[in-house]
Design a protein around this motif. Sequence first.
Motif, PDB file in Angstrom:
ATOM      1  N   ASP A 132      66.821  38.490  20.847  1.00 31.00           N
ATOM      2  CA  ASP A 132      66.742  38.065  19.521  1.00 31.00           C
ATOM      3  C   ASP A 132      65.512  37.437  19.186  1.00 31.00           C
ATOM      4  N   GLY A 141      70.381  36.242  23.529  1.00 31.79           N
ATOM      5  CA  GLY A 141      70.583  35.789  22.181  1.00 31.79           C
ATOM      6  C   GLY A 141      70.014  34.430  21.942  1.00 31.79           C
ATOM      7  N   ASP A 142      69.757  34.010  20.762  1.00 28.57           N
ATOM      8  CA  ASP A 142      69.246  32.571  20.558  1.00 28.57           C
ATOM      9  C   ASP A 142      70.285  31.555  20.570  1.00 28.57           C
ATOM     10  N   SER A 143      71.798  32.240  20.909  1.00 22.61           N
ATOM     11  CA  SER A 143      72.833  31.250  21.276  1.00 22.61           C
ATOM     12  C   SER A 143      72.536  30.316  22.441  1.00 22.61           C
ATOM     13  N   LYS A 171      66.603  41.884  17.919  1.00 25.56           N
ATOM     14  CA  LYS A 171      67.753  41.867  16.811  1.00 25.56           C
ATOM     15  C   LYS A 171      67.085  40.665  15.902  1.00 25.56           C
ATOM     16  N   HIS A 219      71.652  42.129  11.761  1.00 27.69           N
ATOM     17  CA  HIS A 219      72.691  41.187  12.189  1.00 27.69           C
ATOM     18  C   HIS A 219      73.237  40.624  10.742  1.00 27.69           C
ATOM     19  N   THR A 243      76.302  38.420  25.792  1.00 26.34           N
ATOM     20  CA  THR A 243      74.911  37.682  25.962  1.00 26.34           C
ATOM     21  C   THR A 243      74.693  37.465  27.382  1.00 26.34           C
TER      22      THR A 243
HETATM   23  O1  KIV Z   1      72.566  34.837  19.811  1.00 24.18           O
HETATM   24  C1  KIV Z   1      73.731  35.256  19.773  1.00 24.18           C
HETATM   25  O2  KIV Z   1      74.263  35.225  20.892  1.00 24.18           O
HETATM   26  C2  KIV Z   1      74.230  36.266  18.824  1.00 24.18           C
HETATM   27  C3  KIV Z   1      75.464  36.779  19.146  1.00 24.18           C
HETATM   28  C4  KIV Z   1      76.655  35.727  18.627  1.00 24.18           C
HETATM   29  C5  KIV Z   1      75.698  38.104  18.457  1.00 24.18           C
HETATM   30  O3  KIV Z   1      73.378  36.703  18.157  1.00 24.18           O
END
Ligand code: KIV
Length: 284
Positions: free
Chosen positions: A99, A59-61, A129, A153, A38
């Motif tokens: 994402d 990522g939305d993380s 994604k 995913h 990420t």
């Molecule tokens: O948002 C994110 O970081 C993810 C990863 C954990 C695959 O989707």
Amino acid sequence: MLIRAATFFQESNMSGPSITIPALQQKKTAGERITMLTCYDATFARLLDRAEVDALLVGDSLGMVVQGHENTLPVTLDEIIYHCRAVARGSSHAHIVADLPFMTYQTSPEQAVDNAGRLLKDGGAHAVKMEGGASIREQIRRCSEAGIPVMGHLGLTPQSVHKMGGHKVQGKNRIQAEKILTEARMVEEAGAYSLVLEGVPEALGQLITEELSIPTIGIGAGRYTDGQVLVIYDLLGMDPDFQPRFVRRYMELGDQIVDAAKAYCDDVKHGHFPNDHEVFLKTG
Ligand code: KIV
């Protein structure tokens, strides 16, 4: 003439990333592992390019590790676009995936195409994604047909945290595992070029990887997926209290940052910073 034309097209294709979707597919065919991390800003993107990481995931993380939310649900499309633009400015090597946040694609294929398009047009992403299988089959199909590459995913899908009852490993029993396998086939059939498998038993990660012709990228999905992805903050050890089984911490940067900040405060308090090399002296 044909050879000259081929050379021209190769030479003129200099502005894109060095890692393309065909290059990722080729890695699967050659049995070469794909690396993905990420990334949320230009400085990290520049560094990860130097490390030759194949793919960067905006990522939305980021909702959890950058914004401090409990889960990924509050992240907005504009926030992903903001971070993606920064990553795109910093990177010239990696394949950049962004994402689609919660509720920016689930409602309809039209919503998915519009919002995914913004991630490419305004964010500078090379692909998007989205989480899910059967319920977003048409979204994947319509985006792919519109020229928007989609990474699927499945498994532990953080946007369904409430439905799953927490961030829990999925596919542990036969019925669940068969559902994930069926949906993986569906995601490929709908046109996805790659699939993230998160939080599933290793045997299921291996089976899906062998069944699909598109590359799988695992996080907590065992050793046999075609590639691996981690949240960069986890790999760097930014949060000393977060140590899930699937993360390998390559350093304890969180502790080092605290030590560096403490040393700086100490130096300032004691008049040791700045010193005579760190000031602008009067000239003339
Ligand atoms: O948002 C994110 O970081 C993810 C990863 C954990 C695959 O989707």
